[in-house]
Design an enzyme around this catalytic site. Structure first.
Site, PDB file in Angstrom:
ATOM      1  N   THR A 155       0.868  -1.216   0.086  1.00  0.00           N
ATOM      2  CA  THR A 155       0.031   0.191   0.126  1.00  0.00           C
ATOM      3  C   THR A 155       0.855   1.132  -0.091  1.00  0.00           C
ATOM      4  OG1 THR A 155      -0.477  -0.293   2.333  1.00  0.00           O
ATOM      5  CG2 THR A 155      -2.022  -1.041   1.035  1.00  0.00           C
ATOM      6  N   THR A 192      -2.983  -2.930   7.698  1.00  0.00           N
ATOM      7  CA  THR A 192      -1.689  -3.148   7.613  1.00  0.00           C
ATOM      8  C   THR A 192      -1.258  -4.384   7.213  1.00  0.00           C
ATOM      9  OG1 THR A 192      -1.126  -1.340   9.070  1.00  0.00           O
ATOM     10  CG2 THR A 192       0.762  -2.609   8.450  1.00  0.00           C
ATOM     11  N   GLU A 279       6.964   3.848   8.504  1.00  0.00           N
ATOM     12  CA  GLU A 279       6.808   5.223   8.255  1.00  0.00           C
ATOM     13  C   GLU A 279       7.698   6.093   8.722  1.00  0.00           C
ATOM     14  OE1 GLU A 279       1.861   4.778   7.863  1.00  0.00           O
ATOM     15  OE2 GLU A 279       2.436   5.576   9.538  1.00  0.00           O
ATOM     16  N   ASN A 403       1.053  10.591   8.585  1.00  0.00           N
ATOM     17  CA  ASN A 403       0.047  10.399   9.183  1.00  0.00           C
ATOM     18  C   ASN A 403      -1.148  11.563   9.530  1.00  0.00           C
ATOM     19  OD1 ASN A 403      -0.167   7.423   9.952  1.00  0.00           O
ATOM     20  ND2 ASN A 403       2.072   8.070  10.640  1.00  0.00           N
ATOM     21  N   THR A 408      -9.104  11.249   5.618  1.00  0.00           N
ATOM     22  CA  THR A 408      -9.897  10.111   5.245  1.00  0.00           C
ATOM     23  C   THR A 408     -10.629  10.557   3.957  1.00  0.00           C
ATOM     24  OG1 THR A 408     -11.010  11.304   7.213  1.00  0.00           O
ATOM     25  CG2 THR A 408     -11.260   8.879   7.256  1.00  0.00           C
TER      26      THR A 408
END
Lengths: 408, 408
Positions: A155, A192, A279, A403, A408
C-alpha cells in the site's frame, strides 16, 4: 524514507504454489492491486490473525473458511487499496461474494478461497471490480510470481519485502519463501500487515500451526513502529508437501529442526524488513534486554523503550539520551527493580549504570554510536537469565507528516 | 504552541504559607530558578510521588523527610534547571546537603525541609549555588508570592499554571490555592511534573492523604501528553489549619465535602492546564468513555486512544479519522467486546456505530467538530454503567522538534 537499500535476494519458487498479480482498478489505473495465490491439491495452510476486536471483514471470513475447509484452501485472494474494515455486516457479505465468485470460476467450494484486504478503512469494497479481474488473474498464475506479488500487496510501503531460504535435510532439498507488507502498525488510515509464507515440506497441520505461532511470536510480534495494532493483520503459512518427504508430524527430528530454523529466519527477515520500511523511518533499532527474571519482563522493558515517543525522537536526533532510556525502564512496571544493577549500552558502549551516567562514558562515544542507521540498545537487568529482543524505528517529522497529511 | 490563552484568575494567599522566588544562577543569569515555601507551625503536609523505579534523588529524600518529620515540614525547597535525576548516590547526598543548609539557617531539623528538583537529567546538582541563594530566599518570603512561584518552577513550560478557590462552610471562609508545572510527561530531557497545593483548613493527616490521593487520581493521573512518566513527579498538599476550624477527622461532614470538592476542582484545573501547555500542543482533547463494566476498562480504552500516535496525528490534522478510533478501541484489551454496540462521537456528532461509519454521519459534521482547539471524543461502550475521562493533546511537528532538537 526507509533504512538500508532494501535489495532483495533471489526469490525461489515453492513447488505447489503459483501466483498472479493484476490490476483490478481499485487503486489508480494501471496499479497492480490484486494478488491471487493458487495452492496445489494436498497443500494445507495455517494462519495467525490480528487480536484487534475491530478486526476487518476479510479476517473474519478467512478464519471461518480456513476452519470450514479443514485447513486446505485452494486459493488466497488479496486486494490492496481497500481494507474492507469498519464496514460492518455489508463488508462481511462483500468478502464472501469475492470468495464465491472465484470458487464458481474454478469449480472449488467457496470455503476453499480465503479473502484478504489491505488499504483504506471504512470504504465499501469494490466487489465488482475484483470479480471482473479474476479471469485475468487465473490466466496470469505462475510459479515465479513471488516478486510481482510482493509488490502487488504493497500500500504505502516504499518497497517490496520478500525472502527465500533453501535447506537440505536427509538427502532432500526444501524451500521456504515468503512476502510481507507493512508497516505503521496501522498505516495512514490503512490496515496493515499481511504476510504469506510457503514451503514444499510435507508437515502435519497441528505442527504447522505450532511452528507458525512460535515464529510469528519471535518476529512479527516483536516489532513496533508506533504501537498501533492493525485491524487486518494476517500471516499465513502454506505447506504444499510437494517435496515428497514423509510428513513431519512431531517435534525434534532433523527436518522439523531445519524447517523451524528456516521459518524463524524467514519471519525475522520479513519483520525486520517491515521496520526498515516503517513510516518515516530513518533508524533501524534493535532493543535487546538481557538478565530478566522471565521473558515477559524483558519484553515489557523492550516495548516500553520501543514505544516511548521521547526515546524515539531522541533516536531521530541521533541523541544518546540515556536519561530517557532510564526513565522508560523505570516505568515498565518491573516488581522490585533494583535500578543500581541496571546497565545501559548503545552498541557496545556502556552509557549508564548504578542509576546514573557511567563513569567511563564519554559523550563522543554516544554520538558515534548513534550516528549509523542501525543501532543496538542493550539493557542488562542483572536479575535473571532470560532475554528478549524487539525491533523498532525512530519517530521523525516524516511520521507526523505521513499520518497527518493523509485525510479520510 | 499552547491551547487557549492561559489567563490566570487571581491567586489567593493561604494563611500560614509564604513563598519566595529568587535566582540562584542554575539557569541563565537573572532567570528565577529557586522557590521556597514556608509553612507555619501547625501545618502538615502529604504527598503523592512518581511510581517510576528510576525516581530522582529529591523524590527519595522528600519522601524520607516527610516520614521523619511526621508530615510536619517547615519548608519546601524547589529548584529548576536541574532534576538531580540519574545522579546515583552523589545525587542523594546533594539533595540532603541543600536541606541541611536551609535547616541550619533557620534552626529547624534537616528532616523538616523537603527538597524538589526539576530540569535536566544526569547533571550534578549545583549545590553551592543553591545554598548561596537561600538567605535571599528567606528575606523574600511573602504571603502573596504564589504567582511568582508558579513562574519560578517552570522549565520549558510556556506559561505558569496556578489557581485558587475559596469556599464558605458553617460560618467560616476557607481557601485553597495551588500551582503546577508540566508537561511532556518528561519534558525534553527534563523531569517533569511538580504541583504544590495549600489550604487553611485544619484536617487530620490520614484524611488529607486520602483526599490528595483521590484528587490526584482523578486529575494528574488522568492526563497524558506522550505516555512517558517522569522520574521527578511530585504533588504536595499542605493544610495549615490557620482557618481555626475544629480539625476535620472523618469523611462525610459539610466541611469535608466542601474541601474535597474544592481540592478536586483545583487539581482538575491544574492538570488541564498542564495539558493545554503540553509540548507542541495545538488541541485540548477530552476522551470520555461511558458504559463500561468497570472504571478500569473505561480508562484502558481512554488511554489507548489518548496514547495512539495515529489518533494524535489525526487530531493534529483536524482529521475526523474514525477508523483510527475504532482500531484503538479494538486493541484496548477489553474481554468479550461486542464491537456492534460501540458508538463513537466527536463532540455530539455520532460518527461510528455497529462497527462502521454511522449512516447519519456526514463528513462536513466531522470536519466541523474537529476544527476548534478543544475537542471531545466520546465512546459509548454500552456494556455497563461505569465511566472515565482523560485529557490529552495532539501530536504535532512541534512535539518532534522540541524533543529532537533538545540535546543532552
Amino acid at each position: 524514507m526507509a533504512v538500508g537499500n532494501g535489495a532483495l535476494a533471489a526469490l525461489l519458487p515453492v513447488p505447489g504454489v503459483r501466483l498472479a498479480t493484476v490490476s483490478a482498478g481499485i487503486k489508480k489505473p494501471g496499479r497492480k492491486d490484486l494478488v491471487l495465490m493458487e495452492l496445489a491439491p494436498g497443500s494445507h495452510c495455517v494462519g495467525v490473525f490480528t487480536r484487534n476486536a475491530f478486526c476487518a471483514a476479510p479476517v473474519i471470513v478467512a478464519r471461518e473458511h480456513l476452519a470450514d475447509c479443514s485447513g486446505r484452501p485452494a486459493y488466497l485472494l488479496v486486494n490492496t487499496g481497500n481494507a474492507n474494515a469498519g464496514t460492518g455486516a455489508p463488508g462481511l457479505a462483500d468478502a464472501r461474494r469475492c470468495s464465491a465468485a472465484l470458487a464458481e470460476l474454478t469449480g472449488v467450494e467457496a470455503e476453499s478461497v480465503l479473502p484478504f484486504s489491505t488499504g483504506v478503512i471504512g470504504e465499501p469494497l469494490p466487489v465488482q471490480k475484483i470479480i471482473e479481474a479474476l479471469p485475468n488473474a487465473l490466466t496470469d498464475l505462475q510459479a515465479d510470481g513471488w516478486l510481482a506479488a510482493a509488490s502487488g500487496i504493497m500500500t504505502t510501503d516504499t518497497r517490496p519485502k520478500a525472502h527465500s531460504l533453501s535447506f537440505h535435510c536427509e538427502g532432500r532439498d526444501y524451500v521456504i519463501t515468503g512476502m510481507a507488507k507493512g508497516a505503521g502498525m496501522i498505516r495512514p488510515n490503512m490496515a496493515t500487515m499481511l504476510a504469506y509464507l510457503a514451503t514444499d515440506v510435507a508437515v502435519s497441520t497441528p505442527l504447522l500451526q505450532a511452528l507458525l505461532s512460535e515464529a510469528a511470536e519471535l518476529s512479527f510480534n516483536r516489532i513496533t513502529i508506533d504501537g498501533d495494532t492493525s485491524t487486518n493483520d494476517a500471516c499465513v503459512l502454506v505447506a504444499t508437501g510437494a517435496a515428497g518427504n514423509d510428513p513431519v508430524t512431531g517435534a525434534g527430528g532433523a527436518l522439523y529442526n531445519a524447517l523451524r530454523e528456516a521459518l524463524q529466519a524467514l519471519c525475522v527477515e520479513l519483520a525486520q524488513g517491515l521496520v526498515r520500511d516503517g513510516e518515516g523511518a530513518s533508524k533501524f533499532v534493535t532493543v535487546q534486554v538481557n538478565g530478566g527474571r522471565n521473558e515477559q519482563e524483558c519484553l515489557d522493558v523492550a516495548f516500553t523503550i520501543a514505544h516511548s515517543p521521547l526515546v524515539k525522537t531522541a533516536l531521530f536526533a541521533s541523541d544518546p539520551n540515556w536519561g530517557r532510556l532510564l526513565a522508560a525502564i523505570g516505568r515498565a512496571g518491573l516488581p522490585e527493580l533494583d535500578v543500581r544493577l541496571v546497565g545501559v549500552y548503545l552498541n557496545d558502549v556502556l552509557i549508564a549504570e548504578h542509576g546514573c551516567r557511567a563513569a567511563s562514558y564519554r559523550e563522543e562515544q554516544g554520538v558515534a554510536a548513534m550516528a549509523p542507521e542501525e543501532i543496538v540498545i542493550r539493557i542488562e537487568l542483572q536479575r535473571g537469565a532470560q532475554q528478549a529482543t524487539v525491533w523498532t524505528t525512530d519517530f521523525s517529522y516524516d511520521y507526523v507528516r505521513i499520518n497527518a497529511e493523509y485525510r479520510t
